[in-house]
Design a protein around this motif. Sequence first.
Motif, PDB file in Angstrom:
ATOM      1  N   TYR A 367      -0.037 -10.654   1.495  1.00  0.00           N
ATOM      2  CA  TYR A 367       0.287  -9.229   1.462  1.00  0.00           C
ATOM      3  C   TYR A 367       1.621  -8.955   2.149  1.00  0.00           C
ATOM      4  CZ  TYR A 367       0.321  -4.550   3.513  1.00  0.00           C
ATOM      5  OH  TYR A 367       0.705  -3.315   3.944  1.00  0.00           O
ATOM      6  N   LEU A 368       1.818  -9.543   3.326  1.00  0.00           N
ATOM      7  CA  LEU A 368       3.049  -9.309   4.069  1.00  0.00           C
ATOM      8  C   LEU A 368       4.262  -9.863   3.343  1.00  0.00           C
ATOM      9  CD1 LEU A 368       1.919  -9.936   7.753  1.00  0.00           C
ATOM     10  CD2 LEU A 368       2.626  -7.789   6.722  1.00  0.00           C
ATOM     11  N   SER A 369       4.090 -10.990   2.632  1.00  0.00           N
ATOM     12  CA  SER A 369       5.199 -11.549   1.851  1.00  0.00           C
ATOM     13  C   SER A 369       5.630 -10.564   0.778  1.00  0.00           C
ATOM     14  CB  SER A 369       4.786 -12.876   1.210  1.00  0.00           C
ATOM     15  OG  SER A 369       4.465 -13.838   2.187  1.00  0.00           O
ATOM     16  N   SER A 370       4.649  -9.964   0.100  1.00  0.00           N
ATOM     17  CA  SER A 370       4.958  -9.036  -0.983  1.00  0.00           C
ATOM     18  C   SER A 370       5.635  -7.778  -0.466  1.00  0.00           C
ATOM     19  CB  SER A 370       3.679  -8.664  -1.738  1.00  0.00           C
ATOM     20  OG  SER A 370       3.086  -9.804  -2.291  1.00  0.00           O
ATOM     21  N   ILE A 371       5.092  -7.188   0.579  1.00  0.00           N
ATOM     22  CA  ILE A 371       5.685  -5.947   1.081  1.00  0.00           C
ATOM     23  C   ILE A 371       7.022  -6.229   1.760  1.00  0.00           C
ATOM     24  CG2 ILE A 371       4.639  -5.874   3.402  1.00  0.00           C
ATOM     25  CD1 ILE A 371       4.075  -2.859   2.773  1.00  0.00           C
ATOM     26  N   GLY A 372       7.167  -7.453   2.307  1.00  0.00           N
ATOM     27  CA  GLY A 372       8.437  -7.822   2.923  1.00  0.00           C
ATOM     28  C   GLY A 372       9.565  -7.931   1.913  1.00  0.00           C
ATOM     29  N   VAL A 373       9.322  -8.616   0.777  1.00  0.00           N
ATOM     30  CA  VAL A 373      10.381  -8.728  -0.229  1.00  0.00           C
ATOM     31  C   VAL A 373      10.602  -7.402  -0.934  1.00  0.00           C
ATOM     32  CG1 VAL A 373      10.081 -11.204  -0.604  1.00  0.00           C
ATOM     33  CG2 VAL A 373       8.797  -9.607  -2.009  1.00  0.00           C
ATOM     34  N   LEU A 374       9.568  -6.565  -1.027  1.00  0.00           N
ATOM     35  CA  LEU A 374       9.753  -5.236  -1.605  1.00  0.00           C
ATOM     36  C   LEU A 374      10.674  -4.413  -0.704  1.00  0.00           C
ATOM     37  CD1 LEU A 374       8.662  -3.760  -4.128  1.00  0.00           C
ATOM     38  CD2 LEU A 374       6.974  -2.669  -2.653  1.00  0.00           C
ATOM     39  N   ALA A 375      10.489  -4.550   0.601  1.00  0.00           N
ATOM     40  CA  ALA A 375      11.340  -3.839   1.555  1.00  0.00           C
ATOM     41  C   ALA A 375      12.787  -4.311   1.453  1.00  0.00           C
ATOM     42  CB  ALA A 375      10.815  -4.043   2.975  1.00  0.00           C
ATOM     43  N   TYR A 376      12.974  -5.610   1.308  1.00  0.00           N
ATOM     44  CA  TYR A 376      14.327  -6.161   1.271  1.00  0.00           C
ATOM     45  C   TYR A 376      14.891  -6.245  -0.135  1.00  0.00           C
ATOM     46  CZ  TYR A 376      15.176  -6.877   6.112  1.00  0.00           C
ATOM     47  OH  TYR A 376      15.447  -6.634   7.425  1.00  0.00           O
ATOM     48  N   GLY A 377      14.027  -6.059  -1.161  1.00  0.00           N
ATOM     49  CA  GLY A 377      14.502  -6.045  -2.539  1.00  0.00           C
ATOM     50  C   GLY A 377      15.433  -4.888  -2.831  1.00  0.00           C
ATOM     51  N   ASN A 416      11.484  -9.737  -7.015  1.00  0.00           N
ATOM     52  CA  ASN A 416      10.405  -9.226  -7.856  1.00  0.00           C
ATOM     53  C   ASN A 416       9.463 -10.331  -8.317  1.00  0.00           C
ATOM     54  OD1 ASN A 416      11.339  -6.573  -7.679  1.00  0.00           O
ATOM     55  ND2 ASN A 416      12.713  -6.816  -9.416  1.00  0.00           N
ATOM     56  N   LEU A 417       9.999 -11.529  -8.499  1.00  0.00           N
ATOM     57  CA  LEU A 417       9.138 -12.661  -8.865  1.00  0.00           C
ATOM     58  C   LEU A 417       8.161 -12.998  -7.744  1.00  0.00           C
ATOM     59  CD1 LEU A 417      11.612 -15.081 -10.700  1.00  0.00           C
ATOM     60  CD2 LEU A 417       9.584 -13.989 -11.690  1.00  0.00           C
ATOM     61  N   VAL A 418       8.594 -12.869  -6.506  1.00  0.00           N
ATOM     62  CA  VAL A 418       7.697 -13.145  -5.372  1.00  0.00           C
ATOM     63  C   VAL A 418       6.510 -12.195  -5.396  1.00  0.00           C
ATOM     64  CG1 VAL A 418       7.506 -13.123  -2.860  1.00  0.00           C
ATOM     65  CG2 VAL A 418       9.497 -14.152  -3.936  1.00  0.00           C
ATOM     66  N   GLY A 469       6.350  -0.307 -13.164  1.00  0.00           N
ATOM     67  CA  GLY A 469       6.619  -1.448 -14.033  1.00  0.00           C
ATOM     68  C   GLY A 469       6.283  -2.773 -13.375  1.00  0.00           C
ATOM     69  N   LEU A 470       6.620  -2.906 -12.081  1.00  0.00           N
ATOM     70  CA  LEU A 470       6.316  -4.146 -11.367  1.00  0.00           C
ATOM     71  C   LEU A 470       4.812  -4.335 -11.231  1.00  0.00           C
ATOM     72  CD1 LEU A 470       7.539  -6.575  -9.963  1.00  0.00           C
ATOM     73  CD2 LEU A 470       7.765  -5.216  -7.878  1.00  0.00           C
TER      74      LEU A 470
END
Length: 525
Positions: A367-377, A416-418, A469-470
């Motif tokens: 969960y943290l990986s997903s929200i982390g890359v969303l934050a930095y995406g 987005n792939l992450v 979309g994601l």
Amino acid sequence: MSARGLRREAGRTGLLFASLGGMIGSGWLFGALNAAKIAGPASLISWVIGGIAVLLLAFVFAELSTMFPRPGAVIVFPKLCFGPLTAQVMSWINFLAYIAVAPVEAVAIVSYANNFAPGLVNPSAGTLTLKGVIASAVLMAAFNVINLLAIRLVLHVNNAITWWKLAVPALTVIALIAVHFRAQNFFQYGFAPAGLGGTFAAVSGSGIIFTYLGFRQAIELAGESANPSRNLPFAILGSVLLCVLLYLGLQIAFIGALTPSNLANGWAHLSFPGISGPFAGLAGGLGLTWLAATLYADAAISPGGTGIIYITTAARVVYATADEGLAPRRLAGLSAAGVPVPSLILAFLVGLLFLAPLPSWRSLVTYLSSIGVLAYGVGPVVFYAFRRTLPEQDFPRPFRLRHGDLVAALAFIVANLVVFWAGASVTNHLFGGLLIAFLLYVGWQFARHGTLEHLHWRGALWLGPYFFGLWLITFLGPLHGTHTLGPVSGPVVIALFSLLILRLACACALADPAEAKARFKQTHS
């Protein structure tokens, strides 16, 4: 801006070690085992993929951070580029991305301590008992007490801990390879037992991205560096490259040290008794009692150091949110030592909520990986827009990324792939929670103002299609989704979708970002 109250005492080494301190925590204690269970020896490829993904983001942020070296930079960038509403939404994402890490590190320490003080963890469910919750809360309180020191002293504490955190993993690699290295393990039981899908799934689901995202610590401390143009690229890029090499070495040593009995039931069923952790378990089994004892000590020191530095930067994110007018101004208060004490208190109190009976460490870091890359995406999107609205001839970059548009596009695609590889079960909660928060915020704004015209909608119009979309593509994907999209077709759709969102976001960006121009001139005059 009250950023002038923050002391510019973060030097080159301090920023580098802040990022390293964020990247070497509980991830190194558990990541190798979880990656091997998901992907087998192909987990080596997973670490490389994760490293490339974060390195692309790091290059993008190296340019942005030197343009606007502000505390809590990930809140400032979207506000300058898209306006307050986009920044408000991203502030929620960043708050959750930062605030949950210190509790995760506290849980990791308590999980190891359960071997010596049973009763802290429920052995059947792997969740904390009441005693474990109290112990974790005490640890989090200690993280916060240390952060009451001036930033220079906090970074000195972190530097000392990080030297240890670098030495122990390096020593572990050398010791395990020297004592027992079985090369057959890399092929005898299948190099990629879960195929291509498992290799990609390990990037999100084993703690790889969670670990690498620690590079962001230097970005959040940019406003407290005396020479950010020189210090930030060195700290951001140097920390990522060092950790890619370190984690590849750990994964190689771990796989090579396994015995045939460890692998008797295949990679997916690889485990060690109790909650001893993979490296401590291997060291004990190979007769390296001194290394096992060192690793048990490190189980407190490494996550503890990461918890300390994440509390440091979480407070800066809260501070920046308030300083930019996106949260109550009282949260931007500073102590005489230049420490954002109200932000520290909020970070501690909200962090305690994550100590309720938690899922496994592996589920939580997915969960943290997903929200982390969303934050930095959002970084590549801002980068792409600023290359057009802040032309380089008028706004020369202190650090200029070559082939910037290409790198930004690749970074956005990979981010987005992450999220896609994390699977639908994660994105359902992630985007569902964001939708609820957004509806509550809009309702509150309407009740307060009687209208919604003041919310700067234009700059945020791209967020709805992006998030929906994601979520939809991930829902149609192979991980807990409908399997309409496979491990090859899914990434292709994500890539095309990402490029469309980049164009849409660029069209929604402020055509004349006056505040960004003024801040750039003020910073670099």
